[in-house]
Design a protein around this motif. Structure first.
Motif, PDB file in Angstrom:
ATOM      1  N   THR A 214       1.042  -1.183   0.044  1.00  0.00           N
ATOM      2  CA  THR A 214      -0.026  -0.049  -0.057  1.00  0.00           C
ATOM      3  C   THR A 214       1.018   1.150   0.111  1.00  0.00           C
ATOM      4  OG1 THR A 214      -0.165  -0.035   2.676  1.00  0.00           O
ATOM      5  CG2 THR A 214      -2.007  -1.224   1.172  1.00  0.00           C
ATOM      6  N   ARG A 244      -7.203   1.407  -6.322  1.00  0.00           N
ATOM      7  CA  ARG A 244      -6.761   2.635  -6.154  1.00  0.00           C
ATOM      8  C   ARG A 244      -8.116   3.501  -5.570  1.00  0.00           C
ATOM      9  NH1 ARG A 244      -3.829   5.644 -10.750  1.00  0.00           N
ATOM     10  NH2 ARG A 244      -5.740   5.233 -11.837  1.00  0.00           N
ATOM     11  N   THR A 245      -7.809   4.094  -4.496  1.00  0.00           N
ATOM     12  CA  THR A 245      -8.653   5.183  -4.292  1.00  0.00           C
ATOM     13  C   THR A 245      -8.247   6.341  -4.488  1.00  0.00           C
ATOM     14  OG1 THR A 245      -7.657   5.391  -1.924  1.00  0.00           O
ATOM     15  CG2 THR A 245      -9.211   3.691  -2.092  1.00  0.00           C
ATOM     16  N   GLN A 248      -4.779   6.342  -2.153  1.00  0.00           N
ATOM     17  CA  GLN A 248      -4.167   5.368  -1.736  1.00  0.00           C
ATOM     18  C   GLN A 248      -4.260   4.459  -2.876  1.00  0.00           C
ATOM     19  OE1 GLN A 248      -3.273   3.702   2.271  1.00  0.00           O
ATOM     20  NE2 GLN A 248      -4.703   2.154   1.299  1.00  0.00           N
ATOM     21  N   ALA A 250      -3.433   0.104  -3.716  1.00  0.00           N
ATOM     22  CA  ALA A 250      -3.111  -1.150  -2.914  1.00  0.00           C
ATOM     23  C   ALA A 250      -2.727  -2.193  -3.986  1.00  0.00           C
ATOM     24  CB  ALA A 250      -4.230  -1.742  -2.233  1.00  0.00           C
ATOM     25  N   TRP A 263       6.302   2.751  -0.243  1.00  0.00           N
ATOM     26  CA  TRP A 263       5.623   1.510  -0.280  1.00  0.00           C
ATOM     27  C   TRP A 263       5.648   0.918   1.344  1.00  0.00           C
ATOM     28  CZ3 TRP A 263       2.136   0.530  -3.488  1.00  0.00           C
ATOM     29  CH2 TRP A 263       2.252   0.913  -4.756  1.00  0.00           C
ATOM     30  N   ARG A 264       4.560   0.723   1.792  1.00  0.00           N
ATOM     31  CA  ARG A 264       4.456  -0.401   2.989  1.00  0.00           C
ATOM     32  C   ARG A 264       4.049  -1.759   2.508  1.00  0.00           C
ATOM     33  NH1 ARG A 264       1.276   3.981   4.125  1.00  0.00           N
ATOM     34  NH2 ARG A 264      -0.731   2.900   3.955  1.00  0.00           N
ATOM     35  N   GLU A 272      -7.116 -13.153   1.456  1.00  0.00           N
ATOM     36  CA  GLU A 272      -6.450 -11.769   0.629  1.00  0.00           C
ATOM     37  C   GLU A 272      -5.815 -12.455  -0.718  1.00  0.00           C
ATOM     38  OE1 GLU A 272      -3.794  -7.782   1.386  1.00  0.00           O
ATOM     39  OE2 GLU A 272      -3.565  -9.443   2.478  1.00  0.00           O
TER      40      GLU A 272
END
Length: 294
Positions: A214, A244-245, A248, A250, A263-264, A272
């Protein structure tokens, strides 16, 4: 390790439509394999072909050793008592383990003199499972074994399966729509999507081989032709799914990405991983055959 279940180029066609196509997989001995996919993906078709109840249109499937199958509707003679049901199984199977069947039902508190039709759904599931296990199979195939069961019955059925796996080298193939039911019991994953094999391999290896990312939306480049965001700077990693928002992005990626520090990254969960592949039918992760000796 030598596979107990092996399919090569397996295809099954119903009239003009392919229910299963180009399916090649191998499940090693002693594994508990989760078979996951949406309705119509070909799960039941694969199981029926594996147990010899359906003839392939193309390719083939092989089981090493004895196989037992419990269908989703758990077919039992409702007018039989439990004792009569066991007697029928005893007469029909040369490898029958009567002592184990009686001990299992006694432990579960299922009365032998009660008619099957008067048992609860969970008790009927346990009787059907006991019949299958008493055959002492090398491969146990279960089509939606937890369907229509309450949480306690679901737990009891899975505990019975895992106790048998622990007692001897039993290989299990089971299908389910509820991935959370499989996380603590299964160690092999097969994902079917649209009649095609999408994922096959050891669950831990699959999870270790993927990364959930993310980060701020500016890390995503322009959109791809299908409207998904495309991220750069990932080295040789392949994007399995992306969303995508306004702020953010993902991603789930396969491989070891070379990351921008913004990036995290974390290890994905099983549900998932499954959902990411089901949402991206064009993606595939098929390491299973290379890791299983013939």
């Amino acid at each position: 390790m030598r596979p107990v279940l092996e399919a090569a180029g397996l295809g099954v066609r119903y009239r003009r439509a392919w229910a299963l196509r180009d399916c090649s997989l191998a499940v090693p001995a002693g594994r508990v394999a989760a078979l996951v996919g949406p309705n119509g993906a070909g799960k039941t078709t694969l199981m029926l072909a594996a147990v010899g109840l359906l003839r392939p249109s193309r390719g083939g499937v092989r089981v090493r050793g004895e196989v037992a199958f419990v269908a989703q509707d758990k077919p039992l003679y409702e007018s039989f008592t439990v004792a009569e049901t066991l007697a029928f199984g005893r007469r029909m199977n040369t490898r029958w383990d009567d002592r184990a069947a009686l001990d299992r039902l006694g432990t579960l508190g299922i009365p032998l003199d009660r008619k099957v039709g008067r048992l609860s759904g969970g008790q009927q599931a346990q009787v059907a499972l006991t019949l299958a296990l008493a055959r002492r199979p090398d491969l146990l195939v279960l089509d939606e074994p937890l369907a229509n069961l309450d949480p306690l019955a679901r737990h009891d059925v899975m505990r019975t399966i895992m106790a048998e796996v622990a007692r001897r080298e039993l290989t299990v193939l089971l299908s389910s729509h509820v991935v959370s039911d499989l996380e603590e019991t299964c160690d092999w994953l097969i994902v079917l999507n649209g009649g095609r094999l999408q994922v096959s391999g050891g669950i831990e290896e699959l999870l270790d081989g993927h990364v959930a990312l993310t980060g701020p939306v500016e890390l995503a480049g322009g959109g791809s032709p299908d409207g998904k965001p495309v991220a750069g700077g990932l080295g040789g990693a392949a994007v399995v799914s992306a969303s995508r928002t306004p702020r953010q992005v993902a991603l789930l990626v396969r491989g070891a990405p070379v990351l921008d520090p913004r990036w995290r990254a974390r290890r994905p969960g099983l549900e998932e991983l499954v959902m990411a592949y089901l949402r991206s039918p064009e993606s595939a992760a098929l390491p299973g055959l290379a890791g299983v000796g013939a």
